[in-house]
Design a protein around this motif. Sequence first.
Motif, PDB file in Angstrom:
ATOM      1  N   LEU A  87      -5.618   0.095   6.402  1.00 51.77           N
ATOM      2  CA  LEU A  87      -4.718  -0.809   5.687  1.00 51.77           C
ATOM      3  C   LEU A  87      -4.218  -1.945   6.563  1.00 51.77           C
ATOM      4  O   LEU A  87      -3.832  -3.000   6.063  1.00 51.77           O
ATOM      5  CB  LEU A  87      -3.498  -0.034   5.172  1.00 51.77           C
ATOM      6  N   VAL A 116       4.377  -1.219   3.182  1.00 51.38           N
ATOM      7  CA  VAL A 116       3.830   0.056   2.724  1.00 51.38           C
ATOM      8  C   VAL A 116       4.940   1.056   2.423  1.00 51.38           C
ATOM      9  O   VAL A 116       6.017   1.002   3.023  1.00 51.38           O
ATOM     10  CB  VAL A 116       2.877   0.698   3.767  1.00 51.38           C
ATOM     11  N   GLY A 149       0.844  -1.191   0.000  1.00 56.89           N
ATOM     12  CA  GLY A 149       0.000   0.000   0.000  1.00 56.89           C
ATOM     13  C   GLY A 149       0.877   1.238   0.000  1.00 56.89           C
ATOM     14  O   GLY A 149       2.069   1.171   0.332  1.00 56.89           O
TER      15      GLY A 149
END
Length: 320
Positions: free
Chosen positions: A61, A68, A9
């Motif tokens: 998330l 990430v 992400g």
Amino acid sequence: MTTSEIRTGVIGLGYFGSFHARQHAANPKGRLVAVVDADRERAEAVAAQHGTTPLSDPRDLIGKVDAVSITVPTSLHHAVAAEFIDAGVHVLIEKPICDSPDAARDLIARAEARGVVLQIGHIERFSPVFGLLRDKVKTPLTVECTRIGPWKGRAIDVDVVLDLMIHDIDLVLALVGSEVIAVEAMGSPVLAPTNDFAQAQLRFANGAVAHLSASRIADRSERTVKVVEPGHYWVADLAARTVTSVARGHTVLAQEEIAVPPSDNLALEIDSFLDAVAGRGRAVVDGKAGLDALVVADMIIQRIAQTSRRGATVSIGDQH
């Protein structure tokens, strides 16, 4: 963990964040499952480009990603990264690692406790131009770094030392491989509330000296690293992608220019991060390297402030 299982992400979709999203989406070693931005429209637009899910709250998330990129403003780095590290998520944080050395040390401790990758986005380390220079240089005596560009009106929440110069601080530390023992610096705000240009001189325990210049209000763009060592003078032009060598011959100076093929340094950085997450290597620029650069940047900023007030000297021993 296999490469297909690395769910990724991107948090923060500003100037750099949108590039991170593009590279994560393009890399076959991971799968971009969501992008996050407080601006819902921006998140939806970037998500639509890459066929992923838009979110507004980073915490949504957690549990859905393994790694990430954090590309929020520097003042938010610690708060956002700490949550993900504590949740066992590997993190790539855009430079600088944090807005203070103490905050950086806390993230490093958290990452060590959770056994996750903590990589810092000092992208110039992935430049093949710098890679070639680092391979060639053996005993640097002096290093001169210039990083200047025209006014763009972005990242003005941080000093030019943290915005631009910190790239070269990291490169110099990697080249010299010695402790900074003295700092001289000057700078000033011009268009922003923080310093827009800065110059610094670093002296190292091994006798090397580095001169750094950074400006975001220049009339031209330049990103160069020049190194003097016994018998050699090197000029690496990070923008023009060339490394020039001037060497002492028997009777004349020998000059050679090496052209470096084009590359996408951010793509290389994210690819390296995903390799580290998958256990195929270590972070090239880990938390300690990010902290080392931040500590020197902090010394420079303090020295600028003290010079403008009374010309006092930063106490190096207090910075570590």
